[in-house]
Design an enzyme around this catalytic site. Structure first.
Site, PDB file in Angstrom:
ATOM      1  N   SER A 186       0.844  -1.201   0.000  1.00  0.00           N
ATOM      2  CA  SER A 186       0.000   0.000   0.000  1.00  0.00           C
ATOM      3  C   SER A 186       0.870   1.238   0.000  1.00  0.00           C
ATOM      4  O   SER A 186       2.081   1.186   0.221  1.00  0.00           O
ATOM      5  CB  SER A 186      -0.883   0.005   1.251  1.00  0.00           C
ATOM      6  OG  SER A 186      -0.077   0.279   2.376  1.00  0.00           O
ATOM      7  N   LYS A 187       0.203   2.365  -0.215  1.00  0.00           N
ATOM      8  CA  LYS A 187       0.886   3.648  -0.201  1.00  0.00           C
ATOM      9  C   LYS A 187       1.526   3.874   1.182  1.00  0.00           C
ATOM     10  O   LYS A 187       2.617   4.409   1.294  1.00  0.00           O
ATOM     11  CB  LYS A 187      -0.171   4.714  -0.499  1.00  0.00           C
ATOM     12  CG  LYS A 187       0.358   6.100  -0.539  1.00  0.00           C
ATOM     13  CD  LYS A 187      -0.690   7.081  -1.018  1.00  0.00           C
ATOM     14  CE  LYS A 187      -0.255   8.475  -0.661  1.00  0.00           C
ATOM     15  NZ  LYS A 187      -1.255   9.325  -0.102  1.00  0.00           N
ATOM     16  N   ARG A 188       0.801   3.427   2.206  1.00  0.00           N
ATOM     17  CA  ARG A 188       1.319   3.604   3.581  1.00  0.00           C
ATOM     18  C   ARG A 188       2.638   2.861   3.795  1.00  0.00           C
ATOM     19  O   ARG A 188       3.513   3.335   4.516  1.00  0.00           O
ATOM     20  CB  ARG A 188       0.282   3.119   4.600  1.00  0.00           C
ATOM     21  CG  ARG A 188      -0.934   4.011   4.729  1.00  0.00           C
ATOM     22  CD  ARG A 188      -1.099   4.585   6.124  1.00  0.00           C
ATOM     23  NE  ARG A 188      -0.734   3.674   7.190  1.00  0.00           N
ATOM     24  CZ  ARG A 188      -1.546   2.759   7.716  1.00  0.00           C
ATOM     25  NH1 ARG A 188      -2.770   2.627   7.252  1.00  0.00           N
ATOM     26  NH2 ARG A 188      -1.143   1.999   8.698  1.00  0.00           N
TER      27      ARG A 188
ATOM     28  N   GLU B  42       5.351   5.010   2.574  1.00  0.00           N
ATOM     29  CA  GLU B  42       5.615   6.142   3.463  1.00  0.00           C
ATOM     30  C   GLU B  42       6.367   5.689   4.711  1.00  0.00           C
ATOM     31  O   GLU B  42       7.304   6.330   5.170  1.00  0.00           O
ATOM     32  CB  GLU B  42       4.289   6.797   3.871  1.00  0.00           C
ATOM     33  CG  GLU B  42       3.791   7.750   2.802  1.00  0.00           C
ATOM     34  CD  GLU B  42       2.292   8.000   2.877  1.00  0.00           C
ATOM     35  OE1 GLU B  42       1.660   7.615   3.874  1.00  0.00           O
ATOM     36  OE2 GLU B  42       1.763   8.575   1.909  1.00  0.00           O
TER      37      GLU B  42
END
Ligand code: GLU
Length: 502
Positions: free
Chosen positions: A262-264, A267
């Site tokens: 995921s994008k998380r 990050e």
């Protein structure tokens, strides 16, 4: 199959392209090129609520940057355009009507509130509400209303949708090029909406109609669309059309191997999940990845050549790619491996192709670099790059070639700066100062002879000399450094260290 291969990448412009979407585009491209076919870019923008301005341009730019150009699409009109679904609006309504007329679909007038009430009611009884054969006969639709009443409601402008009517008691046997045979009990499926009250088709209808009209031969897309496969295949049957072949690509998994990337994750762990930057998220391009590296690591996410080979140019990928070697299970995303690919391609690049971005990096750190012609920067980069995976890293490592060290690594000073060191370096400085030829080979020969004559060891001279020139104990061949910075600068750095180090 050869010349009839037509594949499409069909993103919805709802935001930046995730790296998984880019992989889908790449596999479509490779498959098309391998078979001498056509790669179509179709923008699926029928869901107006999820439309994000700029997303379409982003997709096009990302494909361009990666070197996976489409053959047909917006701006490259072919015989099957337009290629944006919002510009094909009028086409879909007639197909929805055709299905109703053939008994494969029906009009439904149930309001969102009424459907919510059914859902709540079912939940209270521990059940799940599915709009299908279970209860379609009890709801407000053209199966339960008289034809005149249906017409009256439509004429009165009442909101309606068109739903697919699943046949009862049908077991579907589907084929996927990667997953093989899949059996689905159609009784468990819901009567999906094909056409919405806003006059737009849903993804399912538009997707099937366009794949048919655009003569798509192979649908290659992410695993998340596998649950829609039964409906899609049944829609082809309902229309009486030949379906394309389907291949559902495996999920891309988190670096731990557990769960979807995921994008998380990006990050949290500090790696990009988008090809280009989008708002505050840094993309692969901006993080300094080379497109060749991204292409190569994406290709290995779920596909392998069946050999140990990992490094592939685009041409080699086209040659080697095969849907049969795409795996079913999820593909683990490995950020370290991606860096490894980038390191490789950074070494492969022609230095002259890197000099402009390298200069930019250097200027961001040192200001104007007009004093250094391109060939000087190329030489510096050539000395440094094998230690770097990114151009920015190479630039950080190369700074000492352009300015004297601002400090000396403490640990190195403690270890290498002995009482006798200043005197030795002074003597070495005198030797160097007298040398006419300051080329790497000449200084190397001179210094080595001097070390032998003075009865010193290499370890007593070379590391301290490196420390005063670089500020640390690393870097390329010491005599190459001296030749690059020149005699005067070498001597300056030696005297500065003698004057400032304890
Ligand atoms: N519009 C869909 C998406 O956003 C396309 C899925 C498909 O390829 O059928 O991924």
């Amino acid at each position: 199959m050869e010349n009839n291969v037509r594949v499409r990448f069909a993103p919805s412009p709802t935001g930046p392209l995730h790296i998984g979407g880019v992989r889908t585009a790449l596999f479509n491209y490779l498959f098309a090129k391998k078979h001498g076919g056509t790669f179509v870019l179709r923008i699926e923008d029928t869901d107006q609520n999820r439309f994000v301005p700029g997303a379409e341009d982003y997709i096009v730019e990302a494909l361009e940057w990666l070197g996976i150009p489409f053959d047909e699409g917006h701006g490259k009109e072919g015989p099957f355009g337009p290629y944006r679904q919002s510009e094909r609006k009028e086409i879909y309504q007639q197909y929805a009507a055709e299905l109703v007329q053939k008994g494969w679909a029906y009009y439904a007038f149930d309001t969102p509130e009424a459907l919510d009430a059914h859902r709540t009611d079912h939940e209270a009884r521990g059940k799940t509400f599915i709009y299908n054969w279970h209860n379609r006969e009890k709801l407000v639709n053209s199966l339960t209303l008289e034809p005149e009443e249906v017409q009256r409601r439509i004429d009165a402008g009442e909101a309606y949708v068109v739903r697919f009517k699943w046949p009862v008691d049908e077991v579907l046997v589907l084929h996927d090029l990667i997953r093989g045979q899949i059996r689905i009990d159609a009784n468990l499926l819901d009567d999906k909406i094909l056409f919405k009250s806003d006059g737009m088709p849903t993804y399912h209808l538009a997707n099937i109609v366009d794949d048919h009209l655009m003569q798509i031969s192979h649908v290659i897309r992410g695993e998340e669309w596998l649950p829609s496969l039964a409906l899609h295949v049944e829609l082809y049957k309902a229309f009486g059309w030949e379906p394309p072949q389907f291949a559902h690509l495996p999920l891309i998994l988190k670096p731990t191997g557990k769960g979807k990337l995921s994008k998380r994750d990006g990050e949290k762990l500090g790696f990009p999940v988008f090809p280009l930057s989008w708002n505050e998220s840094t993309g692969y391009r901006e993080a300094g990845f080379l497109p060749e590296a991204v292409l190569n690591f994406l290709a290995m996410l779920g596909w392998n050549p069946g050999t140990e080979q990992e490094l592939f140019s685009k041409a080699e990928l086209i040659e080697a790619f095969d849907l049969e070697r795409v795996q079913k299970s999820g593909a683990r995303f490995d950020p370290d491996k991606n860096k490894w690919f980038n390191h490789h391609y950074l070494q492969q690049k022609e230095l002259k192709d890197l000099v402009t971005p390298f200069r930019k990096e250097l200027e961001a750190r040192l200001g104007n670099t007009d004093a250094y012609p391109d060939h000087v920067l190329e030489q510096a980069l050539g000395m440094i790059r094998e230690r770097a995976s990114f151009l920015s890293e190479a630039c950080d490592l190369a700074l000492f070639l352009f300015r004297a060290p601002e400090s000396y690594e403490e640990k190195a000073v403690r270890k290498q700066w002995k009482e006798e060191t200043p005197a030795r370096l002074e003597a070495l400085g005198a030797l160097l100062s007298a040398m006419e030829d300051f080329s790497s080979a000449a200084t190397e020969a001179g210094v080595k002879a001097w070390i032998a004559e003075s009865g010193l060891s290499f370890g007593q001279v070379m590391p301290p000399l490196r420390l005063v020139l670089v500020g640390a104990l690393q870097g390329p061949h010491l005599f190459d450094i001296m030749a690059f910075i020149g005699k005067e600068e070498t001597l300056n750095r030696i005297s500065h260290a003698i004057a400032t180090l304890p």
